[in-house]
Design a protein around this motif. Structure first.
Motif, PDB file in Angstrom:
ATOM      1  N   LEU A  92       0.960  -1.367  -0.162  1.00 42.24           N
ATOM      2  CA  LEU A  92       0.029   0.152  -0.028  1.00 42.24           C
ATOM      3  C   LEU A  92       0.959   1.252  -0.008  1.00 42.24           C
ATOM      4  N   THR A  93       2.134   1.210   0.406  1.00 38.73           N
ATOM      5  CA  THR A  93       2.861   2.427   0.630  1.00 38.73           C
ATOM      6  C   THR A  93       4.369   1.793   0.168  1.00 38.73           C
ATOM      7  N   GLU A  94       5.298   2.872   0.009  1.00 40.71           N
ATOM      8  CA  GLU A  94       6.700   2.494   0.006  1.00 40.71           C
ATOM      9  C   GLU A  94       7.449   2.039   1.073  1.00 40.71           C
ATOM     10  N   GLU A  95       7.037   2.461   2.133  1.00 38.15           N
ATOM     11  CA  GLU A  95       7.470   2.181   3.273  1.00 38.15           C
ATOM     12  C   GLU A  95       6.966   0.696   3.881  1.00 38.15           C
ATOM     13  N   LEU A  96       5.852   0.126   3.409  1.00 39.19           N
ATOM     14  CA  LEU A  96       5.333  -1.073   3.778  1.00 39.19           C
ATOM     15  C   LEU A  96       6.057  -2.106   2.592  1.00 39.19           C
ATOM     16  N   ALA A  97       6.341  -1.457   1.442  1.00 44.18           N
ATOM     17  CA  ALA A  97       7.197  -2.499   0.538  1.00 44.18           C
ATOM     18  C   ALA A  97       8.673  -2.596   1.015  1.00 44.18           C
ATOM     19  N   MET A  98       9.124  -1.785   1.427  1.00 46.06           N
ATOM     20  CA  MET A  98      10.488  -1.799   1.817  1.00 46.06           C
ATOM     21  C   MET A  98      10.566  -2.967   3.262  1.00 46.06           C
ATOM     22  N   GLN A  99       9.834  -2.651   3.976  1.00 53.85           N
ATOM     23  CA  GLN A  99       9.460  -3.347   5.058  1.00 53.85           C
ATOM     24  C   GLN A  99       9.346  -4.898   5.009  1.00 53.85           C
ATOM     25  N   ALA A 100       8.517  -5.215   3.895  1.00 51.41           N
ATOM     26  CA  ALA A 100       8.148  -6.577   3.445  1.00 51.41           C
ATOM     27  C   ALA A 100       9.290  -7.142   2.656  1.00 51.41           C
ATOM     28  N   LEU A 101       9.939  -6.496   2.151  1.00 52.79           N
ATOM     29  CA  LEU A 101      11.217  -6.814   1.298  1.00 52.79           C
ATOM     30  C   LEU A 101      12.423  -7.394   2.162  1.00 52.79           C
ATOM     31  N   GLU A 102      12.620  -6.407   3.320  1.00 56.24           N
ATOM     32  CA  GLU A 102      13.597  -6.567   4.148  1.00 56.24           C
ATOM     33  C   GLU A 102      13.160  -7.858   4.952  1.00 56.24           C
ATOM     34  N   GLU A 103      12.213  -7.929   5.367  1.00 56.24           N
ATOM     35  CA  GLU A 103      11.667  -9.010   6.159  1.00 56.24           C
ATOM     36  C   GLU A 103      11.758 -10.497   5.418  1.00 56.24           C
ATOM     37  N   PHE A 104      11.481 -10.447   4.223  1.00 60.58           N
ATOM     38  CA  PHE A 104      11.555 -11.562   3.160  1.00 60.58           C
ATOM     39  C   PHE A 104      13.121 -12.047   3.119  1.00 60.58           C
ATOM     40  N   PHE A 105      13.846 -11.085   2.724  1.00 66.38           N
ATOM     41  CA  PHE A 105      15.277 -11.563   2.663  1.00 66.38           C
ATOM     42  C   PHE A 105      15.722 -12.174   3.909  1.00 66.38           C
ATOM     43  N   ASN A 106      15.575 -11.425   5.166  1.00 70.99           N
ATOM     44  CA  ASN A 106      15.872 -11.987   6.181  1.00 70.99           C
ATOM     45  C   ASN A 106      15.409 -13.347   6.653  1.00 70.99           C
ATOM     46  N   ALA A 107      14.273 -13.574   6.379  1.00 72.22           N
ATOM     47  CA  ALA A 107      13.628 -14.899   6.673  1.00 72.22           C
ATOM     48  C   ALA A 107      14.208 -16.026   5.854  1.00 72.22           C
ATOM     49  N   LYS A 108      14.437 -15.666   4.456  1.00 69.22           N
ATOM     50  CA  LYS A 108      14.898 -16.530   3.499  1.00 69.22           C
ATOM     51  C   LYS A 108      16.575 -16.670   3.595  1.00 69.22           C
ATOM     52  N   GLY A 109      17.230 -15.864   4.364  1.00 72.10           N
ATOM     53  CA  GLY A 109      18.726 -15.827   4.377  1.00 72.10           C
ATOM     54  C   GLY A 109      19.208 -15.338   3.001  1.00 72.10           C
ATOM     55  N   LEU A 110      18.609 -14.543   2.325  1.00 69.37           N
ATOM     56  CA  LEU A 110      19.274 -13.925   1.013  1.00 69.37           C
ATOM     57  C   LEU A 110      19.927 -12.514   1.383  1.00 69.37           C
ATOM     58  N   PHE A 111      20.578 -12.302   0.434  1.00 73.72           N
ATOM     59  CA  PHE A 111      21.669 -11.129   0.641  1.00 73.72           C
ATOM     60  C   PHE A 111      21.141  -9.960  -0.548  1.00 73.72           C
ATOM     61  N   PRO A 112      20.773  -9.179  -0.488  1.00 69.38           N
ATOM     62  CA  PRO A 112      20.283  -7.954  -1.265  1.00 69.38           C
ATOM     63  C   PRO A 112      21.431  -7.718  -2.072  1.00 69.38           C
ATOM     64  N   THR A 113      22.545  -7.764  -1.879  1.00 73.31           N
ATOM     65  CA  THR A 113      23.797  -7.613  -2.831  1.00 73.31           C
ATOM     66  C   THR A 113      23.841  -8.475  -3.945  1.00 73.31           C
ATOM     67  N   ASP A 114      22.966  -9.638  -3.926  1.00 76.85           N
ATOM     68  CA  ASP A 114      22.922 -10.590  -4.745  1.00 76.85           C
ATOM     69  C   ASP A 114      21.620 -10.348  -5.955  1.00 76.85           C
ATOM     70  N   TYR A 115      21.192  -9.110  -5.797  1.00 76.68           N
ATOM     71  CA  TYR A 115      20.003  -8.935  -6.522  1.00 76.68           C
ATOM     72  C   TYR A 115      20.118  -7.456  -7.109  1.00 76.68           C
ATOM     73  N   ARG A 116      19.406  -7.426  -8.291  1.00 78.74           N
ATOM     74  CA  ARG A 116      19.679  -5.782  -8.998  1.00 78.74           C
ATOM     75  C   ARG A 116      18.319  -5.246  -9.074  1.00 78.74           C
ATOM     76  N   LEU A 117      18.068  -4.174  -8.462  1.00 79.81           N
ATOM     77  CA  LEU A 117      16.571  -3.388  -8.733  1.00 79.81           C
ATOM     78  C   LEU A 117      16.315  -2.916 -10.117  1.00 79.81           C
ATOM     79  N   VAL A 118      15.282  -3.450 -10.499  1.00 83.11           N
ATOM     80  CA  VAL A 118      14.838  -3.152 -11.847  1.00 83.11           C
ATOM     81  C   VAL A 118      13.858  -2.210 -12.340  1.00 83.11           C
ATOM     82  N   SER A 119      12.980  -2.043 -11.260  1.00 82.32           N
ATOM     83  CA  SER A 119      11.825  -1.384 -10.889  1.00 82.32           C
ATOM     84  C   SER A 119      11.272  -1.122  -9.649  1.00 82.32           C
TER      85      SER A 119
END
Length: 281
Positions: A35-62
Protein backbone atom coordinates in the motif's frame (compact mmCIF):
# COMPACT_ATOMS: atom_id res chain seq x y z
CA UNK A 1 5.21 -9.13 12.44
CA UNK A 2 7.10 -12.36 13.22
CA UNK A 3 9.93 -13.05 10.81
CA UNK A 4 8.44 -16.36 9.62
CA UNK A 5 5.08 -14.69 9.06
CA UNK A 6 6.38 -13.18 5.82
CA UNK A 7 6.78 -16.70 4.40
CA UNK A 8 3.33 -17.99 5.31
CA UNK A 9 0.74 -17.83 2.49
CA UNK A 10 -2.30 -15.98 3.83
CA UNK A 11 -4.69 -13.11 3.25
CA UNK A 12 -2.93 -9.75 3.57
CA UNK A 13 -3.92 -6.08 3.78
CA UNK A 14 -0.51 -4.39 3.68
CA UNK A 15 1.91 -6.12 1.30
CA UNK A 16 2.43 -9.29 -0.71
CA UNK A 17 5.66 -10.84 -1.99
CA UNK A 18 5.77 -12.54 -5.40
CA UNK A 19 8.82 -14.60 -6.29
CA UNK A 20 10.13 -16.59 -9.23
CA UNK A 21 12.00 -19.76 -8.29
CA UNK A 22 13.95 -22.21 -10.43
CA UNK A 23 13.82 -26.02 -10.26
CA UNK A 24 16.19 -25.93 -7.28
CA UNK A 25 13.93 -23.48 -5.41
CA UNK A 26 16.44 -20.68 -5.78
CA UNK A 27 14.82 -17.24 -5.70
CA UNK A 28 15.72 -15.51 -8.96
CA UNK A 29 12.98 -12.88 -9.04
CA UNK A 30 11.30 -10.81 -6.30
CA UNK A 31 8.41 -8.38 -6.58
CA UNK A 32 6.67 -6.71 -3.65
CA UNK A 33 3.31 -5.00 -3.93
CA UNK A 34 2.30 -2.83 -0.96
CA UNK A 35 0.00 0.00 0.00
CA UNK A 36 2.98 2.33 0.58
CA UNK A 37 6.70 2.46 -0.20
CA UNK A 38 7.50 2.05 3.49
CA UNK A 39 5.45 -1.14 3.72
CA UNK A 40 7.07 -2.46 0.53
CA UNK A 41 10.59 -1.92 1.85
CA UNK A 42 9.66 -3.45 5.20
CA UNK A 43 8.20 -6.56 3.54
CA UNK A 44 11.24 -6.89 1.28
CA UNK A 45 13.65 -6.68 4.21
CA UNK A 46 11.67 -9.23 6.22
CA UNK A 47 11.53 -11.59 3.26
CA UNK A 48 15.28 -11.41 2.64
CA UNK A 49 16.00 -11.99 6.33
CA UNK A 50 13.57 -14.90 6.62
CA UNK A 51 14.98 -16.61 3.51
CA UNK A 52 18.61 -15.86 4.34
CA UNK A 53 19.11 -13.93 1.11
CA UNK A 54 21.56 -11.10 0.50
CA UNK A 55 20.32 -7.87 -1.18
CA UNK A 56 23.71 -7.47 -2.89
CA UNK A 57 22.94 -10.61 -4.94
CA UNK A 58 19.99 -8.85 -6.57
CA UNK A 59 19.58 -5.97 -8.98
CA UNK A 60 16.79 -3.41 -8.67
CA UNK A 61 14.97 -3.13 -12.01
CA UNK A 62 11.79 -1.28 -11.13
CA UNK A 63 10.09 0.62 -8.33
CA UNK A 64 7.25 3.11 -8.02
CA UNK A 65 3.51 3.59 -7.83
CA UNK A 66 1.11 2.05 -10.30
CA UNK A 67 -2.68 2.19 -10.69
CA UNK A 68 -4.72 -0.69 -9.32
CA UNK A 69 -7.02 -0.61 -12.30
CA UNK A 70 -9.70 -3.28 -12.20
CA UNK A 71 -7.85 -5.59 -9.83
CA UNK A 72 -9.62 -6.51 -6.60
CA UNK A 73 -6.66 -8.45 -5.26
CA UNK A 74 -3.12 -9.46 -6.19
CA UNK A 75 -2.45 -13.19 -6.35
CA UNK A 76 -0.42 -15.54 -8.51
CA UNK A 77 -3.60 -16.08 -10.53
CA UNK A 78 -4.13 -12.37 -11.16
CA UNK A 79 -0.57 -11.89 -12.47
CA UNK A 80 -0.96 -13.92 -15.67
CA UNK A 81 1.52 -11.95 -17.77
CA UNK A 82 4.16 -12.10 -15.07
CA UNK A 83 3.66 -15.84 -14.62
CA UNK A 84 4.02 -16.39 -18.38
CA UNK A 85 7.16 -14.26 -18.60
CA UNK A 86 8.79 -16.09 -15.70
CA UNK A 87 7.81 -19.47 -17.14
CA UNK A 88 9.70 -18.65 -20.33
CA UNK A 89 12.75 -18.10 -18.15
CA UNK A 90 12.28 -21.46 -16.45
CA UNK A 91 10.85 -19.98 -13.25
CA UNK A 92 7.70 -20.72 -11.27
CA UNK A 93 5.67 -17.87 -9.77
CA UNK A 94 4.91 -18.20 -6.05
CA UNK A 95 3.63 -15.78 -3.41
CA UNK A 96 3.09 -15.40 0.31
CA UNK A 97 -0.64 -14.93 -0.07
CA UNK A 98 -3.28 -12.56 -1.37
CA UNK A 99 -3.19 -8.77 -1.12
CA UNK A 100 -6.71 -7.36 -1.09
CA UNK A 101 -7.16 -3.98 -2.79
CA UNK A 102 -10.64 -2.92 -1.77
CA UNK A 103 -10.80 0.89 -1.69
CA UNK A 104 -7.20 1.19 -3.00
CA UNK A 105 -6.47 3.24 -6.14
CA UNK A 106 -2.68 2.98 -6.36
CA UNK A 107 -0.11 0.55 -5.02
CA UNK A 108 3.65 0.67 -4.69
CA UNK A 109 5.77 -2.03 -6.30
CA UNK A 110 9.45 -2.86 -6.17
CA UNK A 111 11.05 -5.48 -8.40
CA UNK A 112 14.45 -7.14 -8.18
CA UNK A 113 16.14 -9.89 -10.17
CA UNK A 114 19.16 -11.97 -9.25
CA UNK A 115 22.45 -11.14 -10.94
CA UNK A 116 22.35 -14.61 -12.54
CA UNK A 117 18.90 -14.00 -14.02
CA UNK A 118 19.93 -10.54 -15.20
CA UNK A 119 22.91 -12.03 -17.03
CA UNK A 120 20.71 -14.75 -18.52
CA UNK A 121 18.30 -12.18 -19.92
CA UNK A 122 21.04 -10.08 -21.48
CA UNK A 123 22.85 -13.08 -22.95
CA UNK A 124 19.73 -13.79 -24.97
CA UNK A 125 18.77 -17.28 -23.82
CA UNK A 126 15.16 -16.07 -23.95
CA UNK A 127 13.53 -15.55 -27.35
CA UNK A 128 15.58 -12.83 -28.97
CA UNK A 129 16.32 -11.71 -32.50
CA UNK A 130 20.01 -10.88 -32.92
CA UNK A 131 21.12 -8.24 -35.39
CA UNK A 132 23.47 -10.76 -36.99
CA UNK A 133 20.90 -13.57 -37.32
CA UNK A 134 21.00 -14.99 -40.85
CA UNK A 135 17.37 -16.12 -40.89
CA UNK A 136 15.57 -13.27 -39.13
CA UNK A 137 16.01 -9.66 -40.11
CA UNK A 138 15.44 -7.23 -37.20
CA UNK A 139 14.04 -4.62 -39.56
CA UNK A 140 11.42 -7.08 -40.81
CA UNK A 141 10.52 -8.12 -37.26
CA UNK A 142 10.07 -4.53 -36.05
CA UNK A 143 7.82 -3.81 -39.01
CA UNK A 144 5.57 -6.82 -38.36
CA UNK A 145 3.09 -4.75 -36.38
CA UNK A 146 3.38 -6.65 -33.06
CA UNK A 147 4.53 -5.37 -29.68
CA UNK A 148 8.35 -5.37 -29.68
CA UNK A 149 11.07 -4.64 -27.14
CA UNK A 150 14.15 -3.29 -28.93
CA UNK A 151 17.46 -3.27 -27.11
CA UNK A 152 19.25 -0.73 -29.29
CA UNK A 153 22.98 -0.64 -28.62
CA UNK A 154 23.83 0.45 -32.17
CA UNK A 155 22.49 3.98 -31.87
CA UNK A 156 20.47 3.47 -35.04
CA UNK A 157 17.29 5.49 -35.51
CA UNK A 158 14.56 2.87 -35.68
CA UNK A 159 11.67 5.27 -36.22
CA UNK A 160 11.72 4.68 -39.98
CA UNK A 161 11.24 0.94 -39.44
CA UNK A 162 7.93 1.27 -37.59
CA UNK A 163 4.54 0.43 -39.06
CA UNK A 164 2.43 3.54 -39.68
CA UNK A 165 0.25 3.11 -36.60
CA UNK A 166 2.97 2.00 -34.17
CA UNK A 167 3.80 3.96 -31.03
CA UNK A 168 7.50 4.24 -30.11
CA UNK A 169 8.51 4.80 -26.48
CA UNK A 170 12.16 5.36 -25.53
CA UNK A 171 13.16 4.22 -22.02
CA UNK A 172 9.61 4.49 -20.61
CA UNK A 173 8.82 3.62 -16.97
CA UNK A 174 8.18 -0.07 -16.53
CA UNK A 175 4.79 0.51 -14.94
CA UNK A 176 3.65 2.52 -17.98
CA UNK A 177 4.65 -0.26 -20.35
CA UNK A 178 2.99 -2.90 -18.15
CA UNK A 179 -0.23 -0.90 -18.19
CA UNK A 180 -0.17 -0.50 -21.98
CA UNK A 181 0.55 -4.18 -22.58
CA UNK A 182 -2.51 -5.11 -20.55
CA UNK A 183 -4.81 -2.69 -22.39
CA UNK A 184 -6.86 -3.29 -25.50
CA UNK A 185 -5.14 -1.25 -28.22
CA UNK A 186 -5.47 -0.72 -31.96
CA UNK A 187 -1.74 -0.09 -32.41
CA UNK A 188 1.51 -2.01 -31.81
CA UNK A 189 3.87 -0.84 -29.07
CA UNK A 190 7.60 -0.56 -29.69
CA UNK A 191 9.77 0.05 -26.63
CA UNK A 192 13.35 1.12 -27.27
CA UNK A 193 15.94 0.75 -24.53
CA UNK A 194 19.66 0.32 -23.89
CA UNK A 195 18.91 -2.13 -21.09
CA UNK A 196 16.43 -4.92 -21.89
CA UNK A 197 16.75 -6.23 -18.34
CA UNK A 198 14.54 -3.40 -17.09
CA UNK A 199 11.58 -4.90 -18.94
CA UNK A 200 12.44 -8.58 -18.56
CA UNK A 201 9.31 -9.45 -16.59
CA UNK A 202 6.94 -8.07 -19.23
CA UNK A 203 5.20 -10.21 -21.80
CA UNK A 204 6.56 -9.01 -25.16
CA UNK A 205 5.92 -11.27 -28.17
CA UNK A 206 9.49 -10.71 -29.32
CA UNK A 207 12.73 -9.02 -28.29
CA UNK A 208 15.03 -7.52 -30.90
CA UNK A 209 18.63 -6.74 -30.08
CA UNK A 210 20.63 -4.34 -32.23
CA UNK A 211 24.24 -4.87 -31.09
CA UNK A 212 26.97 -2.22 -30.97
CA UNK A 213 28.92 -1.57 -34.15
CA UNK A 214 32.19 -3.39 -34.67
CA UNK A 215 35.36 -1.28 -34.77
CA UNK A 216 35.41 -1.83 -38.54
CA UNK A 217 31.81 -0.64 -38.95
CA UNK A 218 32.46 2.36 -36.71
CA UNK A 219 35.55 3.31 -38.73
CA UNK A 220 33.66 2.88 -42.01
CA UNK A 221 30.91 5.19 -40.75
CA UNK A 222 33.46 7.87 -39.87
CA UNK A 223 35.26 7.41 -43.20
CA UNK A 224 32.02 7.99 -45.05
CA UNK A 225 31.14 11.10 -43.07
CA UNK A 226 34.63 12.67 -42.99
CA UNK A 227 35.83 11.70 -46.47
CA UNK A 228 39.09 10.19 -45.19
CA UNK A 229 40.41 6.69 -44.56
CA UNK A 230 39.93 5.75 -40.89
CA UNK A 231 41.90 2.89 -39.32
CA UNK A 232 39.68 0.59 -37.18
CA UNK A 233 42.66 0.11 -34.88
CA UNK A 234 42.11 3.65 -33.58
CA UNK A 235 39.14 2.30 -31.64
CA UNK A 236 40.77 -0.67 -29.96
CA UNK A 237 40.39 1.07 -26.59
CA UNK A 238 36.69 1.80 -27.01
CA UNK A 239 34.13 0.03 -24.88
CA UNK A 240 31.31 -1.57 -26.93
CA UNK A 241 28.76 0.97 -25.69
CA UNK A 242 30.75 3.76 -27.38
CA UNK A 243 30.71 2.04 -30.77
CA UNK A 244 27.36 3.36 -31.94
CA UNK A 245 26.01 5.76 -34.54
CA UNK A 246 25.25 8.50 -32.01
CA UNK A 247 28.87 8.60 -30.93
CA UNK A 248 30.03 8.48 -34.55
CA UNK A 249 27.96 11.60 -35.28
CA UNK A 250 29.32 13.27 -32.15
CA UNK A 251 32.91 12.51 -33.22
CA UNK A 252 32.30 14.00 -36.66
CA UNK A 253 31.00 17.22 -35.11
CA UNK A 254 34.01 17.31 -32.80
CA UNK A 255 36.42 16.80 -35.70
CA UNK A 256 34.77 19.57 -37.69
CA UNK A 257 34.98 21.95 -34.74
CA UNK A 258 38.68 21.18 -34.23
CA UNK A 259 39.43 21.68 -37.93
CA UNK A 260 37.65 25.03 -37.94
CA UNK A 261 39.02 26.41 -34.66
CA UNK A 262 42.56 25.03 -34.68
CA UNK A 263 43.20 24.73 -38.42
CA UNK A 264 44.27 21.08 -38.26
CA UNK A 265 43.95 18.50 -41.02
CA UNK A 266 41.10 16.01 -40.66
CA UNK A 267 43.41 13.08 -39.87
CA UNK A 268 45.12 14.91 -37.00
CA UNK A 269 41.81 16.38 -35.86
CA UNK A 270 40.30 12.88 -35.72
CA UNK A 271 43.13 11.55 -33.54
CA UNK A 272 42.65 14.46 -31.12
CA UNK A 273 38.88 14.02 -31.18
CA UNK A 274 39.24 10.32 -30.34
CA UNK A 275 41.51 11.15 -27.42
CA UNK A 276 39.02 13.70 -26.08
CA UNK A 277 36.10 11.35 -26.69
CA UNK A 278 37.81 8.45 -24.98
CA UNK A 279 39.83 10.02 -22.20
CA UNK A 280 38.70 13.62 -21.82
CA UNK A 281 41.18 16.26 -20.69
Amino acid sequence: MEMDDILIPKERRDAVVLIGVDDRDRVEFVRVYALTEELAMQALEEFFNAKGLFPTDYRLVSRGNEPVGGRKAITTRSEVSLSSALARLGLKLLSNGILYLEGVNTIYQITLVSEDLYSTILSGREKEVQGSDENLNPEDVISLGVDVLVENLSGRDISDLLPENAVLLREPPLEKVASLLNEERDYPLVVETKNAGKYAVLDFPVVVRLPPLTAEEFAAELSSRLGIDVDPGLFSGYLPEKLNLRNAKALVKLVEAIVEKWNLGREEALKLAIKLNLEGL
